[in-house]
Design a protein around this motif. Structure first.
Motif: not given
Ligand SMILES: [Mg+2]
Ligand SMILES: Nc1ncnc2c1ncn2[C@@H]1O[C@H](COP(=O)(O)OP(=O)(O)O)[C@@H](O)[C@H]1O
Length: 258
Positions: A48, A90, A181-182
């Motif tokens: 991240t 995220q 991000d995820e």
């Molecule tokens: Mg992360």
């Protein structure tokens, strides 16, 4: 005749310290036009933080970041977005009280460089742009299966749909490069399968390249052309999905836990 295409994204020796911690150290990433590239590794590896540097949230302590051959490190987040990089977070960041459609429209208006207020007041110079933005927003929501939800409050959507709305919102700004991000975090297998197909469609239909952070290896191995693996802020491997899956160091540091 030779044609050379600059990499879409290139980080060279990118690094940042937090206090005494080298959170990211000497990371060299490259994403070419049309590529889907994975960025994986254990929690705390610095993934991240890489996104935060690429999008101007943090200024790297070391190294450079180039978008299509031009330096972007040190630029502000809005100007980097304007140059063609959009991201999701995220931890989902939606305007929970606004409708699904308005969440997308806000992103579009930011991109267009004028406020939502002007559009809401329907000031005449904004009208034509407003119609095409509205169409684009509706189209994106349709592609992501959210059209029927457009008048719902974003905060009322199930988790998987909130994640999809974040992707739609990022896409609305017409990026060349999308940082995810995820995106599958908290999704059930059915939602993850749908997301997998959507990510593949992004490249074909929206001509967008993708840099993907994700722990769901079925998703990563299916959609990525190449993968970088970080551990303790450093690259420990790079390669194709089969190469990464059989890399002993990666198995030891990360894949073995799964
Ligand atoms: Mg992360
Ligand atoms: N703003 C910050 N201040 C201090 N430490 C941070 C900050 N952001 C991230 N870190 C630290 O940097 C390391 C990498 O974090 P992060 O990039 O979030 O990892 P990942 O996304 O791979 O799980 C972690 O040790 C984290 O605690």
């Amino acid at each position: 005749m030779t044609t050379t295409t600059a990499p879409l994204l290139k980080t060279t020796g990118m690094g940042i310290n937090f206090g005494g911690l080298k959170a990211v150290d000497e990371v060299n990433l490259q994403v070419d036009p049309g590529e889907i590239v994975g960025l994986i590794g254990p929690n705390g590896a610095g993934k991240t933080t890489c996104f935060n540097m690429i999008t101007g949230v943090y200024k790297p302590s070391r190294g450079s970041i180039e978008l299509a051959g031009a330096r972007i490190d040190g630029k502000s987040t809005p100007s980097i977005n304007h140059l063609g990089i959009a991201r999701t977070f995220q931890n989902i960041r939606l305007f929970r009280q606004l409708t699904v459609l308005d969440n997308v429209r806000v992103a579009l208006h930011r991109q267009a460089g004028y406020g939502l207020l002007g559009a809401l007041l329907r000031l005449s110079p904004y009208r034509r742009a407003e119609v095409s933005m509205r169409q684009r927003a509706e189209y994106l929501l349709d592609v992501f299966g959210l059209a029927e939800r457009r008048w719902d409050r974003a905060g009322d959507l199930p988790y998987g749909e909130q994640r999809k709305l974040e992707v739609v919102r990022a896409l609305a700004t017409e990026p060349k490069l999308l940082l995810l991000d995820e995106p599958a975090a908290g999704m059930n297998p059915q939602e993850t399968a749908t997301l997998t197909a959507l990510i593949q469609r992004l490249r074909q239909e929206f001509k967008v390249s993708v840099l993907l952070i994700e722990h769901d290896m079925s998703l990563v191995m299916k959609v990525c052309d190449r993968i970088y693996v970080l551990d303790y802020g450093k690259e420990i491997a790079r390669g194709t999905p089969p190469e990464i899956q059989s890399n002993q160091q990666v198995i030891k540091a990360y894949l073995g836990e799964a």
